[in-house]
Enzyme design. Structure first.
Site, PDB file in Angstrom:
ATOM      1  N   ASP A 104       0.861  -1.183   0.000  1.00 20.71           N
ATOM      2  CA  ASP A 104       0.000   0.000   0.000  1.00 20.71           C
ATOM      3  C   ASP A 104       0.903   1.241   0.000  1.00 20.71           C
ATOM      4  O   ASP A 104       1.391   1.652  -1.050  1.00 20.71           O
ATOM      5  CB  ASP A 104      -0.900  -0.110   1.245  1.00 20.71           C
ATOM      6  N   ILE A 154      -9.974  -3.289   0.498  1.00 23.08           N
ATOM      7  CA  ILE A 154     -10.474  -4.610   0.131  1.00 23.08           C
ATOM      8  C   ILE A 154     -10.233  -5.624   1.274  1.00 23.08           C
ATOM      9  O   ILE A 154      -9.354  -5.424   2.120  1.00 23.08           O
ATOM     10  CB  ILE A 154      -9.839  -5.101  -1.191  1.00 23.08           C
TER      11      ILE A 154
END
Ligand code: IMP
Ligand code: MG
Length: 183
Positions: A104, A154
């Site tokens: 990320d 997610i």
């Protein structure tokens, strides 16, 4: 579909095909290694991917686990990943492959890369199931990434929100009203 999921972005079959491609890539990369490669799962998010991946490979590997926490007191990343469960094996002189769930900001990957390079590994490779390139704060990438995704939170196939939804067989976008204001 689970009630907390907005949309499925990767179905079971799609994930399985991505895992097979990663396994094939790893088999090719590791065929010249003198010692059995050491695969390290970053708990807990990568564990389901890890188990499927090592079983899809032809190369025998050794397995080890470590826990890294990238969160401060709240739900936003602190930007200072902490190794909370260290390895039980000596990695010096080993061909290490680190298995991540998702890259990320890149903070975790950078911290782990630095950690392993300081411990004298022979080689170090990183494989991630998911990559969110648009969220990167550190210019770092995994050596192999199975799927690139957009800036969505997610869950599923190992990934969680507040420890929930890790066991979903697919990867889905969590409904916004459930994770509002979180990473
Ligand atoms: P980093 O920001 O690259 O250091 O990633 C830190 C960790 O945040 C990852 O290993 C995941 O555990 C978690 N993370 C980042 N994005 C998501 C997401 O969309 N769902 C679940 N966990 C995530
Ligand atoms: Mg993680």
């Amino acid at each position: 579909m689970n009630k907390d999921i907005e949309k499925i972005c990767l179905r079971k079959k799609t994930i399985a095909a991505g895992v097979r491609r990663a396994a094939h890539w790893l088999d090719q990369q590791l065929c010249g290694c003198a010692k059995t490669p050491l695969f390290i799962a970053v708990l807990k998010g990568s564990v389901i991917f890890f188990c499927d991946l090592v079983r899809a490979m032809k190369t025998p590997v050794q397995m080890s686990f470590m826990t890294v926490s990238s969160y401060g007191s709240g739900t936003e990343s602190s930007g200072v990943p902490k190794i909370t469960t260290d390895l039980s094996v000596d990695v010096a002189g080993r061909d290490v492959v680190l298995i991540e769930d998702i890259v990320d900001s890149g903070h975790t990957l950078l911290a782990l890369k630095t950690f392993f390079e300081q411990r004298g590994v022979t080689s170090f490779r990183t494989v991630t199931l998911l990559d969110k390139p648009s969220r990167r704060k550190i210019p770092i990438n995994a050596d192999y990434s199975c799927f690139k995704i957009g800036d969505e939170f997610i869950v599923g196939y190992g990934l969680d929100y507040n420890e929930m939804h890790r066991t979903l067989p697919y990867i889905g976008i969590l409904k916004k009203d459930i994770h509002i204001g979180t990473k």
